[in-house]
Design a protein around this motif. Structure first.
Motif, PDB file in Angstrom:
ATOM      1  N   LYS A   1       8.628   5.408   3.309  1.00  0.00           N
ATOM      2  CA  LYS A   1       8.150   4.080   3.728  1.00  0.00           C
ATOM      3  C   LYS A   1       9.236   3.282   4.460  1.00  0.00           C
TER       4      LYS A   1
ATOM      5  N   THR B   1      -1.574   2.500   2.592  1.00  0.00           N
ATOM      6  CA  THR B   1      -0.205   1.975   2.492  1.00  0.00           C
ATOM      7  C   THR B   1       0.520   2.527   1.264  1.00  0.00           C
TER       8      THR B   1
ATOM      9  N   GLN C   1       3.631   8.643  10.092  1.00  0.00           N
ATOM     10  CA  GLN C   1       4.023   7.234  10.015  1.00  0.00           C
ATOM     11  C   GLN C   1       2.721   6.441   9.907  1.00  0.00           C
ATOM     12  N   VAL C   2       2.800   5.304   9.227  1.00  0.00           N
ATOM     13  CA  VAL C   2       1.623   4.441   9.032  1.00  0.00           C
ATOM     14  C   VAL C   2       1.879   3.102   9.704  1.00  0.00           C
TER      15      VAL C   2
ATOM     16  N   LEU D   1       6.770   3.023   7.687  1.00  0.00           N
ATOM     17  CA  LEU D   1       5.673   2.086   7.427  1.00  0.00           C
ATOM     18  C   LEU D   1       5.920   0.812   8.215  1.00  0.00           C
TER      19      LEU D   1
END
Length: 339
Positions: free
Chosen positions: A51, A42, A82-83, A55
């Motif tokens: 982010k 993260t 992308q997370v 995110l």
């Protein structure tokens, strides 16, 4: 040959080298390592601007598998990756359906699934699909005997040395809750005087609130040395300070010590290294107490002591005990150990 499982350090090393996998399924009883890996991803994969659009953090109680898959199938905006982080994933039903996505995952997505207080059935198709393309990591509870080594290596990484007695005091006091333990270690680092990089028992006493002379570590030493006066002084202190020295913690630590002592008798090699290997201790200095105790107690006596500790534990919970205080129970136990 079975595939060797990645450790937390292996995963963090890969991540710091920017080697990313499409999925990280983080599961197990020890939350600390799950949070460590998820937080690293993260905080480090995306910069602050990226982010904003790339995110996504969701909670298992609020989403289903379809929502997770849809999020994972999105393409990143103005970013390479992308997370998507799924916290408390153990609350999601039909997690098996994720295996369809994993047959053809989006390589620009890093999907992080945090499944705490349990594990995925490794025999199921989902586990196999995760291992094909990503990381299936089980975060296991650390054993009490491994705590001093964990503390030493954690502090070494921070450039701080810790005296063995200070390490043992903290391990005995906090136990194997790693999140709480690392919190206490960070507190110690912050409170170190300027220019000092070594933690002493005095600092533990001052900042954590454990007496350097009257604690479970010192009680264990008194019993190993068969020092009756010192053992009884410590119990008197425990009786006067029950909040910081609950009887259950003392009994648990004594039980672990004498149970390990039973095992130590079976070590083929009775040297420090031999005993450390037998008990799964990471450092030989931890074995010194066991070698000293083997000189003072026979195997038969040790077996009796383990029985006495179980009996004291039952009494502390009110079994066959109508009037004894915790102090009385400990005094009786120490008498039975030493005589």
């Amino acid at each position: 040959m079975a595939k060797q499982e990645l450790t937390c350090d292996d995963i963090l090393k890969e991540l710091s080298a920017k080697q990313y996998r499409p999925v990280y399924y983080l599961m197990g009883e020890e939350s600390y390592y799950i949070d460590l890996i998820a937080d690293y991803i993260t905080n480090n994969v995306l910069n602050e601007t990226e982010k904003e659009f790339n995110l996504t953090v969701v909670y298992g109680a609020d989403v289903d598998v379809a929502t997770v898959i849809n999020a994972a199938k999105r393409y990143p905006m103005m970013s390479e990756h992308q997370v998507v982080v799924v916290k408390e994933a153990q609350a999601i039903r039909n997690m098996e359906e994720l295996s369809y996505y994993l047959q053809n995952p989006l390589l620009s997505t890093i999907l992080v699934i945090c499944h705490k207080h349990g594990t995925l059935d490794r025999r199921k198709k989902l586990a196999a699909e995760i291992e094909k393309v990503g990381v299936l990591f089980e975060s296991k509870k650390i054993k009490e005997a491994q705590l001093p080594a964990f503390i030493s290596s954690y502090m070494k990484r921070k450039g701080v040395d810790m005296e063995p007695k200070a390490t043992a005091m903290l391990a005995d006091f906090v136990g194997s809750d790693l999140s709480r333990l690392t919190g206490e270690l960070e507190k110690l680092i912050i409170t170190l005087p300027a220019g000092q990089r070594r933690v002493t028992p005095e600092q533990i006493e001052k900042n954590i609130g454990i007496s350097k002379d009257y604690n479970n570590f010192e009680l264990r030493s008194a019993l190993v040395e068969k020092d009756i006066l010192k053992a009884n002084k410590i119990i008197k202190y425990f009786e006067e300070n029950p909040k910081t020295n609950p009887i259950q913690m003392t009994l648990s630590l004594l039980f672990n010590f004498y149970s390990n002592l039973m095992l130590a008798y079976y070590a083929p090699d009775k040297s420090e290294q031999g005993v450390a290997n037998m008990l799964g201790l990471k450092t030989t200095w931890q074995a010194k107490d066991y070698i000293a105790a083997m000189r003072k107690y026979t195997g038969v006596k040790t077996m009796q002591i383990v029985g006495e500790i179980r009996y004291a534990d039952a009494k502390s919970k009110g079994v066959k005990n109508s009037s004894m205080t915790d102090g009385d129970i400990l005094r009786e136990l120490v008498f039975n150990i030493l005589h």
